[in-house]
Design a protein around this motif. Structure first.
Motif, PDB file in Angstrom:
ATOM      1  N   ASP A 105      -3.400   6.869   1.685  1.00 33.73           N
ATOM      2  CA  ASP A 105      -3.389   5.897   0.585  1.00 33.73           C
ATOM      3  C   ASP A 105      -4.368   4.763   0.862  1.00 33.73           C
ATOM      4  N   VAL A 106      -4.943   4.788   2.053  1.00 30.87           N
ATOM      5  CA  VAL A 106      -5.846   3.711   2.484  1.00 30.87           C
ATOM      6  C   VAL A 106      -7.041   4.349   3.187  1.00 30.87           C
TER       7      VAL A 106
ATOM      8  N   SER B 181       0.528   2.204  -2.485  1.00 34.51           N
ATOM      9  CA  SER B 181       1.868   2.165  -1.878  1.00 34.51           C
ATOM     10  C   SER B 181       2.627   0.879  -2.221  1.00 34.51           C
TER      11      SER B 181
ATOM     12  N   PHE C  77       6.902   1.609  14.747  1.00 36.78           N
ATOM     13  CA  PHE C  77       8.281   1.769  14.271  1.00 36.78           C
ATOM     14  C   PHE C  77       8.876   0.406  13.942  1.00 36.78           C
ATOM     15  N   GLY C  78       8.236  -0.280  12.995  1.00 37.64           N
ATOM     16  CA  GLY C  78       8.725  -1.586  12.532  1.00 37.64           C
ATOM     17  C   GLY C  78       9.513  -1.392  11.244  1.00 37.64           C
ATOM     18  N   ARG C  79       9.384  -2.357  10.339  1.00 35.34           N
ATOM     19  CA  ARG C  79      10.186  -2.307   9.103  1.00 35.34           C
ATOM     20  C   ARG C  79       9.936  -1.021   8.314  1.00 35.34           C
ATOM     21  N   ILE C  80       8.647  -0.742   8.035  1.00 31.98           N
ATOM     22  CA  ILE C  80       8.347   0.431   7.205  1.00 31.98           C
ATOM     23  C   ILE C  80       8.603   1.711   7.998  1.00 31.98           C
TER      24      ILE C  80
ATOM     25  N   SER D 265      -6.234  -2.824  19.153  1.00 33.57           N
ATOM     26  CA  SER D 265      -5.593  -1.762  19.953  1.00 33.57           C
ATOM     27  C   SER D 265      -5.224  -0.533  19.124  1.00 33.57           C
ATOM     28  N   THR D 266      -5.155  -0.664  17.817  1.00 35.12           N
ATOM     29  CA  THR D 266      -4.755   0.489  16.993  1.00 35.12           C
ATOM     30  C   THR D 266      -5.918   1.051  16.167  1.00 35.12           C
TER      31      THR D 266
ATOM     32  N   HIS E  83       2.356   3.760  10.719  1.00 38.76           N
ATOM     33  CA  HIS E  83       2.949   2.524  10.189  1.00 38.76           C
ATOM     34  C   HIS E  83       2.740   1.334  11.113  1.00 38.76           C
TER      35      HIS E  83
ATOM     36  N   VAL F  31       6.526   1.335   0.269  1.00 41.60           N
ATOM     37  CA  VAL F  31       5.564   2.035   1.132  1.00 41.60           C
ATOM     38  C   VAL F  31       6.228   3.264   1.763  1.00 41.60           C
TER      39      VAL F  31
ATOM     40  N   TYR G   4       6.793  -2.020  21.082  1.00 43.81           N
ATOM     41  CA  TYR G   4       8.086  -2.679  21.319  1.00 43.81           C
ATOM     42  C   TYR G   4       9.191  -1.681  20.974  1.00 43.81           C
TER      43      TYR G   4
ATOM     44  N   ASP H 261       6.053   3.007  19.620  1.00 47.57           N
ATOM     45  CA  ASP H 261       5.862   1.587  19.291  1.00 47.57           C
ATOM     46  C   ASP H 261       5.665   0.825  20.590  1.00 47.57           C
TER      47      ASP H 261
HETATM   48  P1  NAD Z   1       6.081  -4.456  11.055  1.00 52.62           P
HETATM   49  O1  NAD Z   1       5.423  -5.605  11.715  1.00 52.62           O
HETATM   50  O2  NAD Z   1       7.525  -4.566  10.673  1.00 52.62           O
HETATM   51  O3  NAD Z   1       5.934  -3.139  11.971  1.00 52.62           O
HETATM   52  C1  NAD Z   1       4.773  -2.818  12.668  1.00 52.62           C
HETATM   53  C2  NAD Z   1       5.201  -2.165  13.976  1.00 52.62           C
HETATM   54  O4  NAD Z   1       4.021  -1.716  14.659  1.00 52.62           O
HETATM   55  C3  NAD Z   1       5.938  -3.120  14.923  1.00 52.62           C
HETATM   56  O5  NAD Z   1       7.176  -2.544  15.330  1.00 52.62           O
HETATM   57  C4  NAD Z   1       4.982  -3.285  16.101  1.00 52.62           C
HETATM   58  O6  NAD Z   1       5.657  -3.444  17.346  1.00 52.62           O
HETATM   59  C5  NAD Z   1       4.221  -1.970  16.035  1.00 52.62           C
HETATM   60  N1  NAD Z   1       2.960  -2.012  16.757  1.00 52.62           N
HETATM   61  C6  NAD Z   1       2.115  -3.049  16.912  1.00 52.62           C
HETATM   62  N2  NAD Z   1       1.074  -2.695  17.687  1.00 52.62           N
HETATM   63  C7  NAD Z   1       1.267  -1.409  18.013  1.00 52.62           C
HETATM   64  C8  NAD Z   1       0.541  -0.495  18.801  1.00 52.62           C
HETATM   65  N3  NAD Z   1      -0.611  -0.846  19.407  1.00 52.62           N
HETATM   66  N4  NAD Z   1       1.018   0.762  18.920  1.00 52.62           N
HETATM   67  C9  NAD Z   1       2.190   1.107  18.337  1.00 52.62           C
HETATM   68  N5  NAD Z   1       2.911   0.278  17.563  1.00 52.62           N
HETATM   69  C10 NAD Z   1       2.464  -0.964  17.420  1.00 52.62           C
HETATM   70  O7  NAD Z   1       5.184  -4.135   9.788  1.00 52.62           O
HETATM   71  P2  NAD Z   1       5.604  -3.303   8.487  1.00 52.62           P
HETATM   72  O8  NAD Z   1       6.160  -4.230   7.457  1.00 52.62           O
HETATM   73  O9  NAD Z   1       6.386  -2.111   8.893  1.00 52.62           O
HETATM   74  O10 NAD Z   1       4.162  -2.853   7.961  1.00 52.62           O
HETATM   75  C11 NAD Z   1       3.373  -1.934   8.711  1.00 52.62           C
HETATM   76  C12 NAD Z   1       1.983  -1.851   8.129  1.00 52.62           C
HETATM   77  O11 NAD Z   1       2.038  -1.268   6.834  1.00 52.62           O
HETATM   78  C13 NAD Z   1       1.288  -3.208   7.862  1.00 52.62           C
HETATM   79  O12 NAD Z   1       0.686  -3.716   9.026  1.00 52.62           O
HETATM   80  C14 NAD Z   1       0.256  -2.847   6.828  1.00 52.62           C
HETATM   81  O13 NAD Z   1      -0.934  -2.461   7.486  1.00 52.62           O
HETATM   82  C15 NAD Z   1       0.849  -1.618   6.144  1.00 52.62           C
HETATM   83  N6  NAD Z   1       1.153  -1.834   4.719  1.00 52.62           N
HETATM   84  C16 NAD Z   1       0.510  -1.067   3.813  1.00 52.62           C
HETATM   85  C17 NAD Z   1       0.753  -1.245   2.445  1.00 52.62           C
HETATM   86  C18 NAD Z   1       0.069  -0.385   1.389  1.00 52.62           C
HETATM   87  O14 NAD Z   1       0.105  -0.721   0.205  1.00 52.62           O
HETATM   88  N7  NAD Z   1      -0.562   0.722   1.752  1.00 52.62           N
HETATM   89  C19 NAD Z   1       1.662  -2.249   2.036  1.00 52.62           C
HETATM   90  C20 NAD Z   1       2.326  -3.020   3.002  1.00 52.62           C
HETATM   91  C21 NAD Z   1       2.051  -2.808   4.354  1.00 52.62           C
END
Ligand code: NAD
Length: 324
Positions: free
Chosen positions: A266-267, A292, A160-163, A218-219, A212, A107, A184, A182
């Protein structure tokens, strides 16, 4: 043990083997069944004798679960599991699992594929050359769009999580500054080129904004006419997360009026994209069909985790359970 996959085609359109599940039980894989409730009868018909069910985007409702008396396990072949009524499953003692992480790098890479396309229009320049525009050009080079260098520009990352963090690392490798928003904050990640900020500062300072965060109440609609009004005029928006994060009418209006420079998504709010989606006719937008997650390496990881989820459940040590 009867294992049914209701919509296996997008995970494996033929290039990945289902053998890992075949080894565990009597497996039936359907390419697709129904992505909405109009196909509820077909969903029930195909899953009514299953003990193990795998679904990607096929809805599994309480009413459908009522008709699946042998079911013990639902493996969702994705991260998001909102298509399954997990509470109803829990009441019936059915364990539901998901795939929490499999496509982080894919992604993040796609976010940059979209960004680089907006910066260089590689495909359109190549097409122009093939149709003779370079052959007939008076000069030794030409470009049809403004070309954009990323070094020293600012990338705002919402979620600002994994992706998001992986995108941030790539942005820094391109010489960009990163602003992260973020709910958190892990301050240990901050550096000379990366800091956490409030959303308004991110919107006002970023040349590129990449979404991301997950789709929560909330989002939902976090990108709308009010937040767009706070962005720079040269801002480019990227959405590889979830379509409903963006109010599409507002984004289309901003692109058509030149309020922001471009977008790449992409979505979209409803997938497959509806013919009347306003983004389809907007200016300066790239739209890809939710790809993605889909490099083979990423899908293989997803398949392996799905099999592991079932094996661990059968061994009595379930993992990735979303309805504990
Ligand atoms: P993750 O859980 O590691 O990271 C998400 C981050 O968003 C977290 O750090 C969390 O604290 C933050 N967050 C939550 N609520 C929030 C808010 N109100 N405001 C700001 N930040 C907030 O998830 P990830 O693995 O990084 O994935 C992120 C997103 O990517 C998934 O939720 C999914 O929707 C999307 N995704 C899309 C595809 C694709 O093919 N297009 C594939 C996989 C994931």
């Amino acid at each position: 043990m009867k294992i049914v996959v209701l919509d296996g085609y997008t995970l494996s359109p033929g290039d990945l083997s289902w053998e890992g599940l075949e080894k565990i039980g009597d497996l039936k894989v359907y390419d697709r069944t129904s992505y909405d409730l109009s196909g509820q009868d077909k969903i029930i018909e195909r899953a009514k004798d299953a003990e193990v069910l795998f679904v990607n985007k096929t809805p599994i409702t309480r009413e459908a679960l009522d008709q699946m008396p042998k079911l013990k396990f639902i493996g969702v072949l994705a991260t998001g599991y909102n298509i399954v009524d997990v509470e109803a499953a829990k009441e019936k003692g059915i364990v539901v699992t998901n795939i929490p992480t499999y496509g982080t790098t894919a992604v993040a890479q796609m976010a940059f594929a979209l960004l680089l396309e907006m910066c260089h229009h590689v495909w359109e320049h190549s097409e122009a050359v093939k149709k003779g525009d370079w052959t007939n050009n008076p000069d030794w080079c030409f470009w049809n769009y403004p070309l954009i260098e990323l070094a020293d520009k600012t990338m705002g990352i919402i979620g600002f999580g994994r992706i998001g963090q992986t995108v941030g690392k790539i942005a820094q490798a391109f010489g960009m500054k990163v602003l992260a928003f973020d709910s958190y904050q892990n301050k240990a990640l901050e550096s000379d080129t990366l800091k956490y900020v409030e959303l308004d500062e991110l919107l006002a300072e970023s040349d590129v904004i990449s979404l991301h965060c997950p789709l929560f109440e909330s989002t939902k609609g976090i990108i709308n006419k009010n937040t767009i009004a706070k962005m720079k005029k040269n801002a480019m928006l990227i959405n590889t997360s979830r379509g409903p994060l963006v109010v599409e009418e507002d984004l289309a209006e901003a692109l058509n009026s030149g309020r922001i420079a471009g977008a790449a998504v992409d979505v979209v709010s409803s997938e497959p994209i509806k013919g009347d989606n306003p983004l389809l006719k907007a200016k300066n937008i790239i739209i890809t069909p939710h790809i993605s997650w889909a490099p083979k390496e990423s899908r293989k990881r997803l398949m392996d985790i799905a099999i592991d989820n079932l094996e661990k459940f059968l061994a009595g040590t379930p993992v990735n359970v979303v309805n504990p």
